[in-house]
Write a protein that holds these residues in place. Structure first.
Motif, short mmCIF file in Angstrom:
data_model
loop_
_atom_site.label_atom_id
_atom_site.label_comp_id
_atom_site.label_asym_id
_atom_site.label_seq_id
_atom_site.Cartn_x
_atom_site.Cartn_y
_atom_site.Cartn_z
N UNK A 1 -20.93 -7.96 11.09
CA UNK A 1 -20.28 -8.61 9.96
C UNK A 1 -21.23 -9.26 8.96
N UNK A 2 -22.45 -9.58 9.36
CA UNK A 2 -23.34 -10.33 8.49
C UNK A 2 -24.40 -9.44 7.86
N UNK A 3 -24.99 -9.93 6.77
CA UNK A 3 -26.18 -9.27 6.25
C UNK A 3 -27.40 -9.86 6.97
N UNK A 4 -28.58 -9.33 6.67
CA UNK A 4 -29.74 -9.73 7.46
C UNK A 4 -30.09 -11.20 7.27
N UNK A 5 -30.07 -11.71 6.07
CA UNK A 5 -30.46 -13.11 5.84
C UNK A 5 -29.51 -14.06 6.58
N UNK A 6 -28.22 -13.70 6.61
CA UNK A 6 -27.26 -14.52 7.35
C UNK A 6 -27.51 -14.44 8.86
N UNK A 7 -27.81 -13.24 9.35
CA UNK A 7 -28.08 -13.04 10.77
C UNK A 7 -29.33 -13.82 11.18
N UNK A 8 -30.38 -13.77 10.36
CA UNK A 8 -31.59 -14.52 10.65
C UNK A 8 -31.32 -16.03 10.64
N UNK A 9 -30.51 -16.48 9.71
CA UNK A 9 -30.17 -17.89 9.65
C UNK A 9 -29.49 -18.34 10.94
N UNK A 10 -28.59 -17.50 11.47
CA UNK A 10 -27.85 -17.89 12.67
C UNK A 10 -28.71 -17.86 13.92
N UNK A 11 -29.49 -16.79 14.10
CA UNK A 11 -30.17 -16.59 15.38
C UNK A 11 -31.69 -16.69 15.31
N UNK A 12 -32.25 -16.67 14.11
CA UNK A 12 -33.68 -16.88 13.97
C UNK A 12 -34.01 -18.35 13.77
N UNK A 13 -33.34 -18.97 12.79
CA UNK A 13 -33.53 -20.40 12.55
C UNK A 13 -32.54 -21.23 13.36
N UNK A 14 -31.26 -20.81 13.37
CA UNK A 14 -30.23 -21.37 14.25
C UNK A 14 -30.05 -22.87 14.09
N UNK A 15 -30.20 -23.34 12.86
CA UNK A 15 -30.06 -24.78 12.63
C UNK A 15 -29.72 -25.02 11.16
N UNK A 16 -28.47 -24.69 10.79
CA UNK A 16 -28.04 -24.86 9.40
C UNK A 16 -26.52 -24.97 9.35
N UNK A 17 -26.02 -25.83 8.48
CA UNK A 17 -24.57 -25.94 8.29
C UNK A 17 -23.98 -24.62 7.77
N UNK A 18 -24.80 -23.83 7.09
CA UNK A 18 -24.31 -22.55 6.57
C UNK A 18 -23.85 -21.62 7.69
N UNK A 19 -24.42 -21.77 8.88
CA UNK A 19 -24.05 -20.90 9.99
C UNK A 19 -22.60 -21.07 10.41
N UNK A 20 -22.09 -22.30 10.29
CA UNK A 20 -20.68 -22.53 10.60
C UNK A 20 -19.80 -21.80 9.60
N UNK A 21 -20.21 -21.82 8.35
CA UNK A 21 -19.46 -21.10 7.31
C UNK A 21 -19.50 -19.60 7.55
N UNK A 22 -20.67 -19.06 7.94
CA UNK A 22 -20.77 -17.64 8.24
C UNK A 22 -19.81 -17.26 9.37
N UNK A 23 -19.77 -18.11 10.37
CA UNK A 23 -18.87 -17.86 11.50
C UNK A 23 -17.41 -17.84 11.05
N UNK A 24 -17.00 -18.86 10.34
CA UNK A 24 -15.59 -18.97 9.94
C UNK A 24 -15.18 -17.87 8.97
N UNK A 25 -16.09 -17.53 8.05
CA UNK A 25 -15.74 -16.59 6.98
C UNK A 25 -15.85 -15.13 7.41
N UNK A 26 -16.85 -14.81 8.24
CA UNK A 26 -17.14 -13.40 8.51
C UNK A 26 -16.94 -12.95 9.96
#
Length: 371
Positions: free
Chosen positions: A75-100
């Motif tokens: 469901x995600x593009x690469x930058x979103x995927x890296x944000x979730x599992x590479x950096x794994x420390x951002x409020x944006x990740x909650x939005x990615x989860x809820x939205x996508x």
């Protein structure tokens, strides 16, 4: 078996994926059984192009983590995927989860992640067993000093790294205090009671007894400048999306998107899963360190099911915390121990956390099945 069915224990797999791949040599015809753990090993093996991977874990939380990664790949593009599992420390990740991602999960998966998705905002790699790396980093900084650690991590080549290790790290790492830390503290890192007991039987009662040779080997032979395991230990993060697990790299993202449907994940223990598959169905077994966690009777059941479900010449790879953890002699007619390859893989393992990597193949199914 040591298990926790509610909490994530492993948020990063601590086994070298290149050793897995070189030992098992996956091909397009292979059906692989692999322990789920944090899912890194599953996705890294998937990049090698097998026909199918069965990802197995009794811990429901580890199963949920792989399911989240799988849907995120879809469901995600690469930058979103890296944000979730590479950096794994951002409020944006909650939005990615809820939205996508959320709507693509099954009901019980949504219930689980609705309660736990905040981990990817506060710091996913700061929980589970990696949480103890914070203590290790503090230990290193306290006894070796920040300047020495930074100089060591930034060494330009293996020669400089080796010199710095023996001059500035090792002499301070093992001192009058740390050399007396009991080996039992390894329970905090996910090492099981049975694993420690086997080390005790060999006279290894302190951390220094267990790790001196391993650390000497790893820092003397393996350049940590591109070793994401030890970069995380020393820096507390992946330095960038080049020094990280293979599944997190940009060049592998599209391939994983295409292949993720080859993974079938099951929340069940390995023995009972193997009982559900047909005879001679599995061609490769990646068992991590599970055999060492099992009781003697459970190991007997495991080897019987491996022999029944595996093909002739199937490869079996596992690791052990204690040395010389071989398959029992009573199965010598069924398994062939690939000693040279095992020794080579053990030396190549870039984590330094295991005493050995063991590679076997099945040479005779019939002698057991006909008994």
């Amino acid at each position: 078996m040591f298990i926790d069915n509610q909490h994530i224990i492993y948020n990063q797999t601590w086994e070298d994926p290149f050793v897995d791949a070189e030992g098992l040599r996956p091909t397009g015809n292979d059906v692989i059984v692999c322990l789920t753990s944090a899912g890194c090993n599953v996705l890294n093996l998937l990049l090698r192009g097998p026909k199918k991977i069965y990802a197995i874990d009794k811990n429901c939380a580890q199963h949920m983590l792989l399911r989240l990664k799988s849907e995120a790949l879809t469901c995600l593009n690469y930058s979103q995927f890296w944000s979730m599992f590479g950096e794994a420390k951002s409020d944006s990740n909650i939005e990615f989860y809820k939205k996508y991602i959320r709507d693509h999960l099954k009901t019980f998966e949504r219930i689980y992640w609705d309660k736990h998705i905040n981990l990817f905002s506060t710091g996913f790699y700061d929980v589970g067993k990696l949480r103890t790396l914070k203590l290790l980093r503090k230990w290193l900084l306290a006894f070796c000093g920040e300047d020495a650690i930074n100089e060591f991590v930034c060494a330009r080549n293996i020669k400089i790294q080796r010199e710095l290790y023996f001059k500035k790290i090792k002499p301070n790492l093992w001192n009058g205090i740390t050399e007396h830390i009991p080996a039992a503290t390894m329970l905090l890192y996910g090492v099981g009671f049975r694993q420690l007991f086997l080390s005790f039987r060999k006279g290894k009662f302190f951390l220094k007894d267990i790790f001196t040779d391993r650390l000497d080997n790893i820092f003397n032979k393996v350049f940590i400048g591109n070793n994401y395991f030890w970069q995380r230990v020393f820096l507390g993060k992946y330095p960038n999306n080049s020094i990280c697990p293979q599944y997190l790299k940009l060049q592998n993202f599209k391939n994983l998107k295409r292949c993720i449907n080859k993974v079938e994940a099951y929340n069940i223990d390995i023995i009972n899963f193997l009982r559900t598959v047909g005879d001679s169905e599995i061609s490769k077994f990646n068992l991590s360190d599970v055999p060492e966690f099992l009781s003697k009777n459970e190991r007997i059941d495991l080897w019987k099911e491996v022999i029944r479900s595996g093909k002739n010449k199937s490869l079996i790879l596992y690791r052990s915390f204690s040395p010389n953890f071989l398959i029992p002699r009573e199965y010598s007619k069924n398994f062939s121990y690939l000693a040279k390859q095992s020794e080579y893989l053990s030396k190549k393992e870039m984590t330094g956390s295991y005493s050995g990597v063991y590679l076997y193949d099945i040479v005779a199914r019939e002698s057991l099945l006909g008994a």
